[in-house]
Design a protein around this motif. Sequence first.
Motif: not given
Lengths: 493, 276
Positions: A246-258, A282-294
């Motif tokens: 689920f993304v909003g304006p802020r989260e969309s920038y995180y995914y642009i970076a990813a 990106v995935y750890y600090q910003k998105l908290a998606r630790y599976d992708r971070a690993v």
Amino acid sequence: MKKFPNLVLAALFVLGMSLGAIQGRNLSQTRDSEAFYRWIINAATQVQLGNELEPADVAAPDRELYQDRELFDAVADRLEGEFPEPAVIDEPVADAEPMSQLARLVPEGDQDQVLWGFVTGEELADLRTDFLTLRRERKLATLGTQLSAADLYSDDAALYSNVNLGNLFFGFRKVAANFVWLQVDKFWHAGQVHRMIPSMRTTVALDPSFVEAYLLGAWHMAYNVTAQLPVTPPDALEWDPVHEDFVGPRESYYYIAADFLLDGTYKNPREHRLFFDLGYAVYYQKLARYDRAVTYLARAVRLPHDRWVPRMLNMALEKNDQYADAIAGWERYAEQYPDNISAPRRIEINKGLLFEQNAERLRARASEIESDNETEAKRLRAQAEDEEKKARAVWEELNFGGVDPFAKARLLYMDAKKLHAEKRYIEAVLKLEEARMLSAEHFDKFSDYIIDIKLEGGYPPLTLSEKLALDRRKAMEDLKVRTREMREAENAE
Amino acid sequence: MLDALRGPWAIAMYTWREGIRKKTLIGFLILSLLVIFGSNFITAFMQDLQGEVQTDVEAKVIKDICVTTISIFGVLITIFISASVVPAEVDNKVIYTVLSKPVRRFQYLLGKFVGIQMIIILNLALMSLLFFVAIYAKQQIFPTLLLWSSLLTYFEFLIVSVFTFALSCTSTSAVLPTIGGLFIYITGNLTEYLKDVWARSGQTGSAFDTLIGQTANVLYNILPNLQSFSLKNQILYLQVNDPPKDVMIPQLIAYGLAYAFAGFVLSFWIFRRKEL
């Protein structure tokens, strides 16, 4: 020579030009082989990471045109069993999908000479031809973004052109990329973020090996651009099928970076900094998606890396509830860097968390089978008690002298769970309120637990901020239900 | 054999002595050294609040600017010296004095060509040395891959030099060969487009279109492609044991030598028939 000087000289000239032409042809074939070789490394790396090879944008009209997966599978099938297996083999994960030898071994870098031998030999001659055709027709997404004059015009032209604007710079495209990058820096300092992003993409299209542009660009997008953006409320979030979040304006920038960093990994598959930033920044600090971070940090660790990379992988494993792996990682780290003071503490923390996790799983299993097998359920509960005692022993040793707030918070949490089970709600809430103030890592989790206890017991009453948090939670759950129903309806159509 | 080489060597040495004193050459060299030195300051715009620049970005910018500077000024020096050596001697009639000695035209030409290559190598070595120093000052490491980059740059210059030299043998003035040399360099970098023309030909079904495509293909295969030497830029960012690089370096050297041979034969063929 004296008799027919012109003939001899003409013959020598033709000989020289022919030798040059033959050598040019060899060079051209070597360059084609090099492109194929590098593409195989890129694709194998992405397959090992579990990424799709075709563009993930399901709305793309020409997604079906991309043939990365077919070509990669054909190469993998052809070369299955041809690579020598390394001496030390990692134990396969029980439920992991079987991976081809190509995807398993090539990204590590030890098999480069072997792979090059296959790429330049007869074994892959037909697939090499297919690769060159698909590349010319721009049907390979894993080549990453490329600067082409045809992209300025229609999509049809883009499919069949190989005109490369880079050639217009007479090989000076790296310098051109540097000057565009200086502009990006200028835009940043002037606060013109909207001009930064296209310039960053131009920079990396001109110079795909400009790793710093990827790193700094992604940092700008994920950190600096979003610094002034508020956290998106649940009713403003939308489901993003590409990133499955689920993304909003802020989260969309995180995914642009990813996505920007991912594009960098397509072109620089042996550069650990790209995988590190993707996983950690990106995935750890910003998105908290630790599976992708690993996933990405595990890739970074397998390349020549900086000292802190394994530490962040171990932290990501911990966040992803993989405590046993985190313990093993910290033990390896402590052995390699005996002067590191945090490794011994993190090993103990993960041991404590592992015991707690085991206890929870045993209790959950006991609850499942209680109606069928009471004796077994009782045995499992007794085992859970033992695990909890071990966890408590770890926290008490860590908190000896009252110096470790993390361990103290965990002890209070264990007490709160026991009090909750005994329906002593007020005491449980008090323990949790003390615990969440001790350790910032636990604040959100313990706050949510407090709300759950208050709702269950009916007392103490919820505070205003807890009511708002509950509203947000409910809005988020409603959004997930609505989105699931919508996707099911779309799939049914 | 040694006696036969004594003449060309003497000519090479005096070509070298004359060439390194040319003001234009010295001017180009000084300009290139200034740009290489100035590359250290090009990132002055990118300083953060603490006045620091990311070392990696700075080193990358320095490498790219230095490689480009060496390419640009190096090719200008190459074209200038290759275009001017023979026409200058024809113009001031020194060539008659030389050829009146027991020196064959072949020996004269060989000596001139070797002298030109010595000047190019000296200039390239000086620029590369300053590049080394600039990188060492930033990163405290010796970029050994730079040696390969410089070597490949030389063989690129060799191709431009030999055909410009051939052109200079037809002329009594340095202007035409200089323009020709620039043209050779530019078209050498655009040869890749001929491959695209061939790849896209035949789509209209017209015979003329097909003929153009086939002509482009023949020209692509025959003419030297200077874009092949783009490895000299990439090499600074590749891993040490990179299999394609290890294969391409000797191929590029052989490529340069083959065209150098053809170009020199062409030079001799033209010069042999020249009326002096």
